[in-house]
Design a protein around this motif. Structure first.
Motif, PDB file in Angstrom:
ATOM      1  N   LYS A 109       0.850  -1.185   0.000  1.00  0.00           N
ATOM      2  CA  LYS A 109       0.000   0.000   0.000  1.00  0.00           C
ATOM      3  C   LYS A 109       0.892   1.243   0.000  1.00  0.00           C
ATOM      4  N   SER A 110       0.388   2.317  -0.592  1.00  0.00           N
ATOM      5  CA  SER A 110       1.173   3.557  -0.661  1.00  0.00           C
ATOM      6  C   SER A 110       1.181   4.256   0.693  1.00  0.00           C
ATOM      7  N   ALA A 111       2.118   5.183   0.869  1.00  0.00           N
ATOM      8  CA  ALA A 111       2.212   5.953   2.111  1.00  0.00           C
ATOM      9  C   ALA A 111       0.956   6.786   2.318  1.00  0.00           C
ATOM     10  N   GLU A 112       0.382   7.333   1.230  1.00  0.00           N
ATOM     11  CA  GLU A 112      -0.851   8.127   1.330  1.00  0.00           C
ATOM     12  C   GLU A 112      -1.996   7.262   1.860  1.00  0.00           C
ATOM     13  N   TYR A 113      -2.115   6.044   1.310  1.00  0.00           N
ATOM     14  CA  TYR A 113      -3.176   5.117   1.748  1.00  0.00           C
ATOM     15  C   TYR A 113      -3.007   4.801   3.239  1.00  0.00           C
ATOM     16  N   MET A 114      -1.775   4.514   3.648  1.00  0.00           N
ATOM     17  CA  MET A 114      -1.516   4.134   5.042  1.00  0.00           C
ATOM     18  C   MET A 114      -1.817   5.295   5.982  1.00  0.00           C
ATOM     19  N   ASN A 115      -1.469   6.524   5.576  1.00  0.00           N
ATOM     20  CA  ASN A 115      -1.787   7.695   6.393  1.00  0.00           C
ATOM     21  C   ASN A 115      -3.291   7.925   6.463  1.00  0.00           C
ATOM     22  N   LYS A 116      -3.963   7.794   5.324  1.00  0.00           N
ATOM     23  CA  LYS A 116      -5.407   8.035   5.257  1.00  0.00           C
ATOM     24  C   LYS A 116      -6.180   7.086   6.172  1.00  0.00           C
ATOM     25  N   TYR A 117      -5.768   5.816   6.202  1.00  0.00           N
ATOM     26  CA  TYR A 117      -6.489   4.814   6.990  1.00  0.00           C
ATOM     27  C   TYR A 117      -5.814   4.486   8.320  1.00  0.00           C
ATOM     28  N   GLY A 118      -4.832   5.284   8.711  1.00  0.00           N
ATOM     29  CA  GLY A 118      -4.221   5.145  10.030  1.00  0.00           C
ATOM     30  C   GLY A 118      -3.470   3.852  10.243  1.00  0.00           C
ATOM     31  N   ALA A 140       0.187   2.063  10.621  1.00  0.00           N
ATOM     32  CA  ALA A 140       1.593   2.367  10.907  1.00  0.00           C
ATOM     33  C   ALA A 140       2.503   1.572   9.975  1.00  0.00           C
ATOM     34  N   GLU A 141       3.798   1.883   9.999  1.00  0.00           N
ATOM     35  CA  GLU A 141       4.791   1.204   9.147  1.00  0.00           C
ATOM     36  C   GLU A 141       4.801  -0.311   9.373  1.00  0.00           C
ATOM     37  N   ASN A 142       4.594  -0.729  10.644  1.00  0.00           N
ATOM     38  CA  ASN A 142       4.641  -2.169  10.955  1.00  0.00           C
ATOM     39  C   ASN A 142       3.321  -2.875  10.678  1.00  0.00           C
ATOM     40  N   GLY A 143       2.320  -2.143  10.126  1.00  0.00           N
ATOM     41  CA  GLY A 143       1.055  -2.763   9.754  1.00  0.00           C
ATOM     42  C   GLY A 143      -0.023  -2.678  10.823  1.00  0.00           C
ATOM     43  N   THR A 144       0.292  -2.148  12.006  1.00  0.00           N
ATOM     44  CA  THR A 144      -0.719  -2.024  13.058  1.00  0.00           C
ATOM     45  C   THR A 144      -1.506  -0.730  12.861  1.00  0.00           C
ATOM     46  N   ARG A 145      -2.674  -0.676  13.492  1.00  0.00           N
ATOM     47  CA  ARG A 145      -3.531   0.502  13.375  1.00  0.00           C
ATOM     48  C   ARG A 145      -3.088   1.574  14.356  1.00  0.00           C
ATOM     49  N   VAL A 146      -3.028   2.808  13.890  1.00  0.00           N
ATOM     50  CA  VAL A 146      -2.664   3.950  14.726  1.00  0.00           C
ATOM     51  C   VAL A 146      -3.859   4.274  15.612  1.00  0.00           C
ATOM     52  N   ALA A 147      -3.615   4.530  16.902  1.00  0.00           N
ATOM     53  CA  ALA A 147      -4.690   4.821  17.845  1.00  0.00           C
ATOM     54  C   ALA A 147      -5.520   6.004  17.367  1.00  0.00           C
ATOM     55  N   SER A 185     -11.002   2.857  10.538  1.00  0.00           N
ATOM     56  CA  SER A 185     -10.700   1.754   9.619  1.00  0.00           C
ATOM     57  C   SER A 185     -11.538   1.868   8.350  1.00  0.00           C
ATOM     58  N   TRP A 186     -11.096   1.221   7.292  1.00  0.00           N
ATOM     59  CA  TRP A 186     -11.759   1.294   5.995  1.00  0.00           C
ATOM     60  C   TRP A 186     -13.146   0.662   6.030  1.00  0.00           C
ATOM     61  N   ASN A 187     -13.398  -0.261   6.975  1.00  0.00           N
ATOM     62  CA  ASN A 187     -14.690  -0.953   6.992  1.00  0.00           C
ATOM     63  C   ASN A 187     -15.609  -0.475   8.116  1.00  0.00           C
ATOM     64  N   LYS A 188     -15.339   0.710   8.680  1.00  0.00           N
ATOM     65  CA  LYS A 188     -16.181   1.228   9.760  1.00  0.00           C
ATOM     66  C   LYS A 188     -17.594   1.468   9.245  1.00  0.00           C
TER      67      LYS A 188
END
Length: 197
Positions: free
Chosen positions: A40-49, A51-58, A62-65
């Motif tokens: 996934k791109s950096a923009e996608y990862m930032n948009k959906y929170g 982190a670099e290691n694949g965990t969700r940022v507090a 999420s995309w399926n909320k």
């Protein structure tokens, strides 16, 4: 696969499924992307929170909320039904024996709602639990006799002295002290062997 490669980095799983005419599930797309080394791109990862290691940022969304969960297979028939009770459920007022041998009573529904019966009896009779630094003892030594006439309040210091080795007969005290000394020696030897090995 060219379409997957071009879209994967910035699209959600639902968008990818739609773009591929629902020929593959989101899970299958994930497996294919992993096999192809797609990320996934950096923009996608930032948009959906994410982190670099694949965990969700507090605090991220999420995309399926808000989307309805579709249960698959036999999961619907094996789910807990609303209002069913587990096989180990007990009504309020039930008693059980704790791992330490004390009687516990269920005071309310829910998790962690079991209390020691002798403490509850003390509170009912005296209006409050013992203060910090105090302990309830069983006069006859029987943990199952929670009658208020069998309960007495002492300080923690008195309890320590009551349970201390100093109250035992002299020969038994000596055996306990020798056993402790022997155990300390054995532990020292084992520690020395581990350090030299």
């Amino acid at each position: 696969m060219a379409l997957l490669k071009s879209l994967y980095s910035g699209s959600t799983p639902d968008e990818l499924c739609a773009a591929l005419d629902n020929q593959l599930s989101a899970r299958q797309i994930g497996y294919k992307a992993k096999k192809l080394g797609l990320r996934k791109s950096a923009e996608y990862m930032n948009k959906y929170g994410i982190a670099e290691n694949g965990t969700r940022v507090a605090g991220s969304v999420s995309w399926n909320k808000g989307k309805k969960f579709n249960a698959l297979g036999r999961s619907v028939e094996t789910q807990f039904k609303k209002g069913t009770k587990p096989p180990n459920w007990r009504p309020v007022g039930s008693t059980r024996i704790s791992k330490d041998g004390y009687i516990e009573i269920k005071i309310a529904e829910g998790m962690h709602k079991w209390r020691l019966l002798h403490r509850e009896n003390w509170k009912k009779h005296h209006g409050q639990y013992p203060k910090s630094g105090q302990a309830i003892i069983f006069i006859d030594g029987n943990k199952h006799n929670c009658n208020i006439s069998n309960l007495a309040l002492i300080t923690r210091q008195e309890l320590m002295l009551k349970n201390s080795v100093h109250n035992l007969p002299a020969p038994l005290k000596q055996v306990i002290q020798l056993t402790g000394a022997l155990r300390r020696r054995v532990n020292e030897r084992s520690k020395q062997r581990r350090q030299t090995a």
